[in-house]
Each structure stands twice: as C-alpha cells, then as structure tokens.
Scaffold this motif. Structure first.
Motif, PDB file in Angstrom:
ATOM      1  N   PRO A  96       0.814  -1.224   0.000  1.00 40.63           N
ATOM      2  CA  PRO A  96       0.000   0.000   0.000  1.00 40.63           C
ATOM      3  C   PRO A  96       0.843   1.267   0.000  1.00 40.63           C
ATOM      4  O   PRO A  96       1.923   1.316   0.606  1.00 40.63           O
ATOM      5  CB  PRO A  96      -0.811  -0.120   1.298  1.00 40.63           C
ATOM      6  CG  PRO A  96      -0.877  -1.579   1.563  1.00 40.63           C
ATOM      7  CD  PRO A  96       0.430  -2.145   1.100  1.00 40.63           C
ATOM      8  N   PRO A 120      -0.947   8.174   1.959  1.00 45.62           N
ATOM      9  CA  PRO A 120      -1.536   9.403   1.402  1.00 45.62           C
ATOM     10  C   PRO A 120      -0.439  10.435   1.176  1.00 45.62           C
ATOM     11  O   PRO A 120       0.548  10.471   1.920  1.00 45.62           O
ATOM     12  CB  PRO A 120      -2.512   9.860   2.492  1.00 45.62           C
ATOM     13  CG  PRO A 120      -2.658   8.713   3.426  1.00 45.62           C
ATOM     14  CD  PRO A 120      -1.420   7.901   3.319  1.00 45.62           C
ATOM     15  N   THR A 141      -5.510   1.270  -6.744  1.00 44.06           N
ATOM     16  CA  THR A 141      -6.082   0.718  -5.509  1.00 44.06           C
ATOM     17  C   THR A 141      -5.080   0.733  -4.362  1.00 44.06           C
ATOM     18  O   THR A 141      -5.480   0.668  -3.192  1.00 44.06           O
ATOM     19  CB  THR A 141      -6.561  -0.724  -5.741  1.00 44.06           C
ATOM     20  OG1 THR A 141      -5.485  -1.495  -6.312  1.00 44.06           O
ATOM     21  CG2 THR A 141      -7.747  -0.758  -6.687  1.00 44.06           C
ATOM     22  N   ARG A 149      -5.773   4.261  -2.410  1.00 42.98           N
ATOM     23  CA  ARG A 149      -7.166   4.703  -2.334  1.00 42.98           C
ATOM     24  C   ARG A 149      -7.562   5.240  -0.961  1.00 42.98           C
ATOM     25  O   ARG A 149      -8.703   5.642  -0.759  1.00 42.98           O
ATOM     26  CB  ARG A 149      -8.104   3.538  -2.679  1.00 42.98           C
ATOM     27  CG  ARG A 149      -8.088   2.384  -1.680  1.00 42.98           C
ATOM     28  CD  ARG A 149      -9.006   1.254  -2.130  1.00 42.98           C
ATOM     29  NE  ARG A 149      -9.091   0.165  -1.184  1.00 42.98           N
ATOM     30  CZ  ARG A 149      -8.269  -0.872  -1.160  1.00 42.98           C
ATOM     31  NH1 ARG A 149      -7.279  -0.937  -2.050  1.00 42.98           N
ATOM     32  NH2 ARG A 149      -8.410  -1.833  -0.264  1.00 42.98           N
ATOM     33  N   TRP A 150      -6.645   5.277   0.008  1.00 43.49           N
ATOM     34  CA  TRP A 150      -6.978   5.644   1.385  1.00 43.49           C
ATOM     35  C   TRP A 150      -7.255   7.138   1.489  1.00 43.49           C
ATOM     36  O   TRP A 150      -6.514   7.965   0.965  1.00 43.49           O
ATOM     37  CB  TRP A 150      -5.832   5.242   2.321  1.00 43.49           C
ATOM     38  CG  TRP A 150      -5.065   4.086   1.780  1.00 43.49           C
ATOM     39  CD1 TRP A 150      -3.771   4.080   1.338  1.00 43.49           C
ATOM     40  CD2 TRP A 150      -5.560   2.763   1.556  1.00 43.49           C
ATOM     41  NE1 TRP A 150      -3.436   2.864   0.868  1.00 43.49           N
ATOM     42  CE2 TRP A 150      -4.508   2.019   0.981  1.00 43.49           C
ATOM     43  CE3 TRP A 150      -6.789   2.127   1.781  1.00 43.49           C
ATOM     44  CZ2 TRP A 150      -4.637   0.676   0.638  1.00 43.49           C
ATOM     45  CZ3 TRP A 150      -6.917   0.793   1.430  1.00 43.49           C
ATOM     46  CH2 TRP A 150      -5.859   0.080   0.874  1.00 43.49           C
ATOM     47  N   ARG A 151      -8.301   7.480   2.199  1.00 44.27           N
ATOM     48  CA  ARG A 151      -8.657   8.892   2.375  1.00 44.27           C
ATOM     49  C   ARG A 151      -7.850   9.565   3.476  1.00 44.27           C
ATOM     50  O   ARG A 151      -7.729  10.783   3.500  1.00 44.27           O
ATOM     51  CB  ARG A 151     -10.147   9.008   2.685  1.00 44.27           C
ATOM     52  CG  ARG A 151     -11.041   8.592   1.529  1.00 44.27           C
ATOM     53  CD  ARG A 151     -12.492   8.864   1.854  1.00 44.27           C
ATOM     54  NE  ARG A 151     -13.365   8.541   0.735  1.00 44.27           N
ATOM     55  CZ  ARG A 151     -14.681   8.696   0.750  1.00 44.27           C
ATOM     56  NH1 ARG A 151     -15.271   9.190   1.840  1.00 44.27           N
ATOM     57  NH2 ARG A 151     -15.401   8.369  -0.302  1.00 44.27           N
ATOM     58  N   ASP A 152      -7.340   8.769   4.409  1.00 42.12           N
ATOM     59  CA  ASP A 152      -6.569   9.362   5.504  1.00 42.12           C
ATOM     60  C   ASP A 152      -5.491   8.390   5.947  1.00 42.12           C
ATOM     61  O   ASP A 152      -5.399   7.252   5.454  1.00 42.12           O
ATOM     62  CB  ASP A 152      -7.482   9.733   6.681  1.00 42.12           C
ATOM     63  CG  ASP A 152      -8.305   8.545   7.188  1.00 42.12           C
ATOM     64  OD1 ASP A 152      -7.819   7.398   7.109  1.00 42.12           O
ATOM     65  OD2 ASP A 152      -9.438   8.767   7.655  1.00 42.12           O
ATOM     66  N   HIS A 153      -4.677   8.842   6.897  1.00 46.43           N
ATOM     67  CA  HIS A 153      -3.537   8.040   7.353  1.00 46.43           C
ATOM     68  C   HIS A 153      -3.990   6.784   8.089  1.00 46.43           C
ATOM     69  O   HIS A 153      -3.336   5.736   7.993  1.00 46.43           O
ATOM     70  CB  HIS A 153      -2.657   8.897   8.265  1.00 46.43           C
ATOM     71  CG  HIS A 153      -1.321   8.288   8.548  1.00 46.43           C
ATOM     72  ND1 HIS A 153      -0.332   8.149   7.595  1.00 46.43           N
ATOM     73  CD2 HIS A 153      -0.808   7.749   9.697  1.00 46.43           C
ATOM     74  CE1 HIS A 153       0.723   7.568   8.129  1.00 46.43           C
ATOM     75  NE2 HIS A 153       0.467   7.323   9.398  1.00 46.43           N
ATOM     76  N   ASN A 154      -5.090   6.858   8.821  1.00 43.77           N
ATOM     77  CA  ASN A 154      -5.572   5.681   9.547  1.00 43.77           C
ATOM     78  C   ASN A 154      -5.969   4.561   8.589  1.00 43.77           C
ATOM     79  O   ASN A 154      -5.710   3.379   8.853  1.00 43.77           O
ATOM     80  CB  ASN A 154      -6.757   6.058  10.438  1.00 43.77           C
ATOM     81  CG  ASN A 154      -6.338   6.896  11.633  1.00 43.77           C
ATOM     82  OD1 ASN A 154      -5.184   6.852  12.057  1.00 43.77           O
ATOM     83  ND2 ASN A 154      -7.265   7.678  12.173  1.00 43.77           N
ATOM     84  N   GLY A 155      -6.620   4.927   7.485  1.00 44.75           N
ATOM     85  CA  GLY A 155      -6.974   3.919   6.497  1.00 44.75           C
ATOM     86  C   GLY A 155      -5.753   3.271   5.878  1.00 44.75           C
ATOM     87  O   GLY A 155      -5.719   2.060   5.649  1.00 44.75           O
ATOM     88  N   TYR A 156      -4.738   4.104   5.632  1.00 45.34           N
ATOM     89  CA  TYR A 156      -3.478   3.574   5.089  1.00 45.34           C
ATOM     90  C   TYR A 156      -2.825   2.611   6.070  1.00 45.34           C
ATOM     91  O   TYR A 156      -2.389   1.517   5.689  1.00 45.34           O
ATOM     92  CB  TYR A 156      -2.546   4.739   4.766  1.00 45.34           C
ATOM     93  CG  TYR A 156      -1.092   4.363   4.657  1.00 45.34           C
ATOM     94  CD1 TYR A 156      -0.638   3.508   3.649  1.00 45.34           C
ATOM     95  CD2 TYR A 156      -0.152   4.873   5.557  1.00 45.34           C
ATOM     96  CE1 TYR A 156       0.702   3.173   3.550  1.00 45.34           C
ATOM     97  CE2 TYR A 156       1.185   4.547   5.466  1.00 45.34           C
ATOM     98  CZ  TYR A 156       1.606   3.694   4.458  1.00 45.34           C
ATOM     99  OH  TYR A 156       2.940   3.364   4.359  1.00 45.34           O
ATOM    100  N   ALA A 177      -4.556  -0.747   6.174  1.00 44.71           N
ATOM    101  CA  ALA A 177      -4.217  -1.546   4.998  1.00 44.71           C
ATOM    102  C   ALA A 177      -2.786  -2.067   5.092  1.00 44.71           C
ATOM    103  O   ALA A 177      -2.501  -3.211   4.703  1.00 44.71           O
ATOM    104  CB  ALA A 177      -4.396  -0.713   3.733  1.00 44.71           C
TER     105      ALA A 177
END
Length: 258
Positions: A168, A171, A236, A239-246, A249
């Motif tokens: 991954p 952002p 893909t 695709r993370w909107r913020d650091h937590n999503g990254y 993943a």
C-alpha cells in the motif's frame, strides 16, 4: 535468492552522500551506505569490521512520498565555560573566540520509502530477524531520525522487487497528490546498476555510497550507478482517504491478509 521488504518512514530522514565538515547533505532517497549501516548496527557489527558480507545485497527503493527537504542551522559549543567547550584533536579545548561550531544539516521531512532487499537466502533472513530485535537501534540516516513502525514489512519474500507492486501507498502530504492516470498511479523506483528492467532507460547518476569501512577517520566508499524510473502501479494501492486507512491496509499487508 530471496529477501525482505522495509518501510522507512518517520518525522525526519537524512541520507548523506557527500557530506563534509559544516555541510551535511541528504539525497532524495535512502543510500546504500545508510542501509548497510542500519543492517550492521542491527546485527551488532563493530565499526571496524569487514563489510563484504553485504556486497551481494540488491537494493531497490520505491519512493512512496518524497517528503520536503529542510535544512537545520545547528550550533555546538557556544556560550560554554572554558572547561566545557568543544575538544580539539589534541585533547585540548577550543578557546572562547572559536568555541562555536556551525553546521547546516539537511533532512527529508515526512518522507516514506519502501525498500526491497534481495540477498542469498543465508544472508537475507538473519538481517531481517536482526531488524526486528536489533543489537543497536536502527535509524534513518542519522541517530536522531527514529523510524516509525512497522519497519520490516515481510521476510522470506521470493521476489522482493516484484512485491513492491503490492505494498500500500501512503496518502500524499497536504497540498499534494499522487500522479493518477486512470486506474494507475505513478511512483518513482530507484534501481541499482544493471537491475533496471529490460528495455527501459531513465535518469542515471553515480553515487559514492558503497561502504568499504565505517571505521572512524578511515571511512571509505566505492561508487555505484543508480537509475530513477517512474512506474505505474494500481490506483487501488493509494485509495486511502486518511492516514488511519493507510495504516490499517499496511498492517493487513504485514499480516498477509490483503
């Protein structure tokens, strides 16, 4: 041959290649000398030890986030009493009129790199294991540059360079964005020597960053050519909107669940 994947991220990084005296530079990506120094420290290798054990390592860098170059104006020794000024090579102390040493130190702020390390099987696993339980603390070019976790993403990878296409992407920094082109995102890769993909050519430069000795005043380096090439990765991965999503993943990737 096999290898492992590293993630190099933290508030600051600095990968010097031709630093001297008061000017401490950084190149735009991790150097071979900086990475070999990290591996040697993790394995407890003394400064004067033979470094040929690392000659067979292949290092490919993916520049996930180039960061922002910043320079620190740094002073040492000013305003101190005579007995606490900077020592000289002769073991004396600098006089008050020359006690302040000024340096300019360059850093990369907010940078993130993913590094594929390829090595003979008997060499790759011990290095990766040592990075998870280091003898001396790993750092990102300078001792003050502490790495974020996770540092080691995966061990025992059959083809680490190809695996760079699956990790991954973070952002971008505020005010920036990835170079999207439909279903792909463009990311720069740094290839060593003849490891450039067949039929490709790009920005090629020669770095003096192959360590031959880390021993005090007898530090010595050889040169190596590197080529920076843009690669198209699946969108893909970013695709993370913020650091937590990254991070979620990324830890799924580390656990092997993505």
């Amino acid at each position: 041959m096999s290898g492992f994947l590293l993630r190099l991220a933290g508030p600051l990084q600095s990968w010097g290649e031709h630093s001297a005296y008061g000017l401490r530079d950084t190149v735009a990506f991790p150097t071979r000398s900086g990475l070999v120094g990290m591996f040697a420290a993790a394995q407890g290798v003394e400064r004067g030890a033979d470094l040929s054990r690392y000659d067979d390592l292949g290092i490919t860098v993916r520049i996930d986030r180039p960061g922002t170059r910043t320079v620190d104006f740094h002073t040492v020794g000013g305003g101190m009493p005579a007995g606490r000024t900077v020592p000289t090579a002769e073991g004396k102390r600098r006089g008050a009129e020359v006690s302040t040493i000024v340096t300019h130190r360059a850093y990369l702020a907010g940078a993130v790199f993913t590094v594929a390390v390829t090595a003979p099987d008997e060499a790759a696993q011990p290095i990766a294991d040592a990075l998870l339980a280091p003898h001396w603390q790993p750092y990102l070019g300078r001792r003050a540059c502490v790495p974020d976790q996770p540092l080691v993403l995966r061990r025992g990878v059959a083809d680490p360079v190809t695996e760079l296409e699956k990790v991954p992407l973070p952002p971008p920094l505020p005010g920036r964005r990835h170079g999207h082109a439909g279903e792909t995102v463009r990311v720069d890769f740094v290839y060593e020597g003849d490891r450039v993909p067949p039929g490709r050519s790009g920005e090629r430069t020669v770095l003096s960053d192959v360590p031959r000795s880390f021993s005090g005043a007898r530090r010595a380096y050889a040169t190596r050519p590197v080529t920076v090439l843009p690669e198209e990765l699946p969108a893909t991965l970013a695709r993370w909107r913020d650091h937590n999503g990254y991070l979620a993943a990324l830890y799924d990737y580390v656990r092997g669940t993505s």
